[in-house]
Design a protein around this motif. Structure first.
Motif, mmCIF file in Angstrom:
data_model
loop_
_atom_site.group_PDB
_atom_site.id
_atom_site.type_symbol
_atom_site.label_atom_id
_atom_site.label_comp_id
_atom_site.label_asym_id
_atom_site.label_seq_id
_atom_site.Cartn_x
_atom_site.Cartn_y
_atom_site.Cartn_z
ATOM 1 N N ARG A 177 -73.915 51.943 67.118
ATOM 2 C CA ARG A 177 -74.254 50.531 67.351
ATOM 3 C C ARG A 177 -73.025 49.728 67.760
ATOM 4 N NH1 ARG A 177 -77.110 48.345 62.288
ATOM 5 N NH2 ARG A 177 -76.206 50.166 61.332
ATOM 6 N N VAL A 178 -71.878 49.995 67.094
ATOM 7 C CA VAL A 178 -70.649 49.274 67.427
ATOM 8 C C VAL A 178 -70.217 49.615 68.847
ATOM 9 C CG1 VAL A 178 -68.189 49.043 66.888
ATOM 10 C CG2 VAL A 178 -69.884 49.004 65.045
ATOM 11 N N LYS A 179 -70.287 50.879 69.219
ATOM 12 C CA LYS A 179 -69.891 51.278 70.576
ATOM 13 C C LYS A 179 -70.824 50.671 71.618
ATOM 14 C CE LYS A 179 -67.434 55.560 69.573
ATOM 15 N NZ LYS A 179 -67.423 57.029 69.700
ATOM 16 N N GLU A 180 -72.094 50.550 71.276
ATOM 17 C CA GLU A 180 -73.076 49.999 72.210
ATOM 18 C C GLU A 180 -72.916 48.495 72.380
ATOM 19 O OE1 GLU A 180 -77.814 49.288 71.963
ATOM 20 O OE2 GLU A 180 -77.162 51.369 71.660
ATOM 21 N N THR A 181 -72.704 47.782 71.272
ATOM 22 C CA THR A 181 -72.680 46.311 71.323
ATOM 23 C C THR A 181 -71.273 45.719 71.345
ATOM 24 O OG1 THR A 181 -72.672 46.039 68.918
ATOM 25 C CG2 THR A 181 -74.831 46.239 70.009
ATOM 26 N N GLY A 182 -70.297 46.471 70.850
ATOM 27 C CA GLY A 182 -68.947 45.932 70.727
ATOM 28 C C GLY A 182 -68.792 44.980 69.558
ATOM 29 N N GLU A 183 -69.847 44.835 68.766
ATOM 30 C CA GLU A 183 -69.844 43.923 67.626
ATOM 31 C C GLU A 183 -69.700 44.692 66.317
ATOM 32 O OE1 GLU A 183 -70.051 40.529 67.747
ATOM 33 O OE2 GLU A 183 -69.912 40.779 69.928
ATOM 34 N N PRO A 184 -69.058 44.067 65.303
ATOM 35 C CA PRO A 184 -68.965 44.731 63.989
ATOM 36 C C PRO A 184 -70.347 44.941 63.374
ATOM 37 C CG PRO A 184 -67.499 42.821 64.114
ATOM 38 C CD PRO A 184 -68.368 42.785 65.333
ATOM 39 N N VAL A 185 -70.471 45.974 62.552
ATOM 40 C CA VAL A 185 -71.717 46.271 61.852
ATOM 41 C C VAL A 185 -71.410 46.341 60.360
ATOM 42 C CG1 VAL A 185 -73.512 48.006 61.458
ATOM 43 C CG2 VAL A 185 -72.759 47.505 63.788
ATOM 44 N N SER A 232 -62.769 50.664 60.001
ATOM 45 C CA SER A 232 -63.686 50.075 59.029
ATOM 46 C C SER A 232 -62.895 49.452 57.899
ATOM 47 C CB SER A 232 -64.653 51.140 58.493
ATOM 48 O OG SER A 232 -63.942 52.194 57.870
ATOM 49 N N ARG A 269 -65.929 48.354 62.737
ATOM 50 C CA ARG A 269 -65.473 47.506 63.825
ATOM 51 C C ARG A 269 -64.998 48.356 65.021
ATOM 52 N NH1 ARG A 269 -64.989 42.802 61.062
ATOM 53 N NH2 ARG A 269 -64.418 42.923 58.887
ATOM 54 N N PRO A 270 -64.993 47.762 66.204
ATOM 55 C CA PRO A 270 -64.440 48.488 67.339
ATOM 56 C C PRO A 270 -62.954 48.782 67.106
ATOM 57 C CG PRO A 270 -65.580 46.478 68.046
ATOM 58 C CD PRO A 270 -65.492 46.441 66.560
#
Length: 168
Positions: A120-128, A152, A166-167
């Motif tokens: 998800r982080v790689k796809e959106t660039g947003e922290p999870v 992380s 995080r990215p």
């Protein structure tokens, strides 16, 4: 040419093996009191004594009661075992305890959670931000995230402490 471990490594390994033996004695008494059947496996893993209570019969699920729902009984039992070791050795123990493969199974499930968060982080660039976890669970996730090349952090205060991926 074979290299021999240095004296410090031998001393450390022997101390960890002693921790495992003390823990095994403590846990065997506990199993007797609780009238549960189980064998004790002792190992040294990543610089820690590692002790596991295993069932002689793979179909017997009675030891799983010692893990409890969400591992809370296992966490308490691990802490009591660490205290028993400390009482005998005079030193703080970082011993890891597993019962009937609970932590091993949990490690596998957490690795999948970490992989999903990394994707998800790689796809959106947003922290999870993940759900709250105990220290063992957070460590497993941190290790999996680092292995994937991301970063992380743990955020929050117990019992709501959780991992944020995080990215890089």
């Amino acid at each position: 040419m074979t290299t021999q471990p240095d004296a410090e490594t031998r001393d450390s390994t022997s101390r960890l093996e002693e921790e495992g033996e003390i823990a095994a004695d403590y846990l065997e008494e506990l199993l007797d009191i609780a009238d549960l059947d189980g064998d004790i496996d002792i190992d040294v893993d990543h610089g820690r004594a590692a002790v596991e209570i295993v069932s002689e019969d793979p179909a017997d699920r009675s030891l799983r009661r010692l893990a409890g729902r969400d591992g809370e009984v296992l966490d308490a039992l691990q802490e009591l075992t660490r205290l028993a070791v400390q009482a005998k050795t005079g030193e703080r123990s970082r011993l890891m305890l597993d019962v009937a493969g609970y932590r091993a199974d949990r490690r596998t499930a957490l690795a999948a959670v970490a992989r999903d968060a990394v994707a998800r982080v790689k796809e959106t660039g947003e922290p999870v931000a993940l759900e709250p976890m105990n220290p063992f669970e957070r460590k497993v996730v941190h290790d999996a995230v680092a292995e994937a090349g991301l970063v992380s952090d743990s955020d929050g205060v117990e019992p709501q402490r959780h991992v944020v991926v995080r990215p890089a």
